[in-house]
Design a protein around this motif. Sequence first.
Motif, mmCIF file in Angstrom:
data_model
loop_
_atom_site.group_PDB
_atom_site.id
_atom_site.type_symbol
_atom_site.label_atom_id
_atom_site.label_comp_id
_atom_site.label_asym_id
_atom_site.label_seq_id
_atom_site.Cartn_x
_atom_site.Cartn_y
_atom_site.Cartn_z
ATOM 1 N N GLU A 282 32.549 13.973 82.808
ATOM 2 C CA GLU A 282 32.740 12.626 82.899
ATOM 3 C C GLU A 282 32.266 12.079 81.658
ATOM 4 N N LEU A 283 31.816 12.838 80.615
ATOM 5 C CA LEU A 283 30.967 12.387 79.413
ATOM 6 C C LEU A 283 31.815 12.407 78.202
ATOM 7 N N ARG A 284 31.469 11.826 77.052
ATOM 8 C CA ARG A 284 32.400 11.464 76.031
ATOM 9 C C ARG A 284 32.544 12.819 75.057
ATOM 10 N N PRO A 285 33.707 12.625 74.294
ATOM 11 C CA PRO A 285 33.691 14.052 73.390
ATOM 12 C C PRO A 285 32.222 14.126 72.427
ATOM 13 N N VAL A 286 32.346 15.166 71.816
ATOM 14 C CA VAL A 286 31.336 15.324 70.774
ATOM 15 C C VAL A 286 31.700 14.883 69.644
ATOM 16 N N THR A 287 30.682 14.250 68.749
ATOM 17 C CA THR A 287 31.132 13.546 67.212
ATOM 18 C C THR A 287 29.929 14.517 66.343
ATOM 19 N N VAL A 288 30.205 14.148 65.146
ATOM 20 C CA VAL A 288 29.314 14.838 63.962
ATOM 21 C C VAL A 288 27.922 14.508 64.239
ATOM 22 N N ASP A 289 27.743 13.311 64.701
ATOM 23 C CA ASP A 289 26.294 12.863 64.924
ATOM 24 C C ASP A 289 25.659 13.444 66.015
ATOM 25 N N ASP A 290 26.454 14.026 66.874
ATOM 26 C CA ASP A 290 25.614 14.931 67.885
ATOM 27 C C ASP A 290 25.140 16.289 67.406
ATOM 28 N N ILE A 291 25.451 16.735 66.234
ATOM 29 C CA ILE A 291 24.761 17.847 65.931
ATOM 30 C C ILE A 291 23.517 17.775 65.366
ATOM 31 N N GLU A 292 23.117 16.656 64.746
ATOM 32 C CA GLU A 292 21.613 16.327 64.463
ATOM 33 C C GLU A 292 20.865 16.326 65.721
ATOM 34 N N ARG A 293 21.460 15.465 66.710
ATOM 35 C CA ARG A 293 20.788 15.221 68.100
ATOM 36 C C ARG A 293 20.379 16.584 68.711
ATOM 37 N N ALA A 294 21.577 17.307 68.680
ATOM 38 C CA ALA A 294 21.427 18.856 69.141
ATOM 39 C C ALA A 294 20.396 19.521 68.409
ATOM 40 N N CYS A 295 20.224 19.307 67.186
ATOM 41 C CA CYS A 295 19.230 20.381 66.630
ATOM 42 C C CYS A 295 17.583 19.963 66.871
ATOM 43 N N LEU A 296 17.613 18.575 67.058
ATOM 44 C CA LEU A 296 16.393 17.876 67.320
ATOM 45 C C LEU A 296 15.865 18.474 68.549
ATOM 46 N N LEU A 297 16.910 18.289 69.613
ATOM 47 C CA LEU A 297 16.720 18.620 71.202
ATOM 48 C C LEU A 297 16.164 20.346 71.086
ATOM 49 N N SER A 298 16.693 21.016 70.385
ATOM 50 C CA SER A 298 16.587 22.427 70.148
ATOM 51 C C SER A 298 15.121 22.877 69.870
ATOM 52 N N ARG A 299 14.656 21.870 68.714
ATOM 53 C CA ARG A 299 13.344 21.853 68.364
ATOM 54 C C ARG A 299 12.409 21.602 69.217
ATOM 55 N N ARG A 300 12.540 20.619 69.999
ATOM 56 C CA ARG A 300 11.579 20.273 71.077
ATOM 57 C C ARG A 300 11.795 21.096 72.374
ATOM 58 N N VAL A 301 12.753 21.706 72.783
ATOM 59 C CA VAL A 301 12.876 22.826 73.721
ATOM 60 C C VAL A 301 12.165 23.913 73.148
ATOM 61 N N GLY A 302 12.247 24.396 71.925
ATOM 62 C CA GLY A 302 11.495 25.550 71.435
ATOM 63 C C GLY A 302 9.833 25.374 71.313
ATOM 64 N N THR A 303 9.583 24.153 71.106
ATOM 65 C CA THR A 303 8.139 23.856 70.933
ATOM 66 C C THR A 303 7.509 24.047 72.275
ATOM 67 N N LEU A 304 8.377 23.386 73.381
ATOM 68 C CA LEU A 304 7.915 23.406 74.851
ATOM 69 C C LEU A 304 7.746 24.740 75.240
ATOM 70 N N ALA A 305 8.836 25.564 74.710
ATOM 71 C CA ALA A 305 8.835 26.889 75.261
ATOM 72 C C ALA A 305 7.597 27.801 74.725
#
Length: 333
Positions: A282-305
């Motif tokens: 039900e969500l929108r398609p991925v855009t180029v800007d979502d790559i940076e958002r995914a990278c930032l989320l990945s770093r936050r997840v890694g720090t929490l891990a």
Amino acid sequence: MLGAVAGYLADARFGDPRRGHPVAVFGSAAARLEKALWRDRRDTGAVHTAVCVGTVAAGAALADHALRRSTAGRAALVAAATWTVLGGTSLTREARIVARSLRAGDLDAARERLPHLCGRDPRGLDEGQLARAVVESVAENTADAVVNALTWGAVAGAPGLLAFRAVNTLDAMVGHRSARYRRFGWASARLDDVAGWPGARLTALLTVAAAPEPRRAWRVWRRDGSSHPSPNAGQAESAFAGALGVRLGGTLRYGDGPRPETGVPPAEGWGRTEHRPILGGELRPVTVDDIERACLLSRRVGTLALAVTVGTRVLAGGLRRHTDPSYGHKELP
């Protein structure tokens, strides 16, 4: 656990070495052994897996045992092992390289770079499809290259770290459903599924915790995570889909060979097409800007891990000291 923190910081600061990476050395050695052992049978594949993973685990265990009386030495060993197996910085660096090419409108450069992240056939992918492939790779590899490694490090120290990376690398090399590896790679693929189970679920939970909209991330993960053909990849990808508010999954085309990160070039040609379920339909398609958002989320997840695994190890040590008065005391001669 000081070694784990030091290794994590080293990866964050320096990333993977450009040349002579131990994982690439392992990949080359595993490929040579494959040439000697390969038969279109599960048992020979199991022997290949056992020799490759067993050699790494045994070597790390011997080094750990040799340093058992040196706290500083064991910490240094864990730091080196953690830096070797973590790939969070290189993951986001490669993702951002593709994103820069897409923003510049250079689809050829983006397609050429995509195989550094995953084994997909980039030919014919448009901007949105390339962006989706990058986001999915960031999600899956956050679990494999960061959270799972830290999890096994917390469980078994340097041997756990290095053995998990050996398992994960073998899966990337031979754990395919292609004609060559359907039987030979069966053991590596199943072992990777088992080893990746805990970290994949922890990745999803931490993604929900780090998400801008945790409720949406939780809903998409719980609804779609188990629909993925992989028992582990779908956990991270569905949680990332909900966290970022994007739609992932669909038709994918893969090559027959291993990913470039293993140090072994992929086989010529592209031989597999998979039709995966949609995650976050039900969500929108991925855009180029979502790559940076995914990278930032990945770093936050890694720090929490890192915080979770270090904290768990510290609490376990405190509990052991509380329940076992002899823990940490030397025996008298």
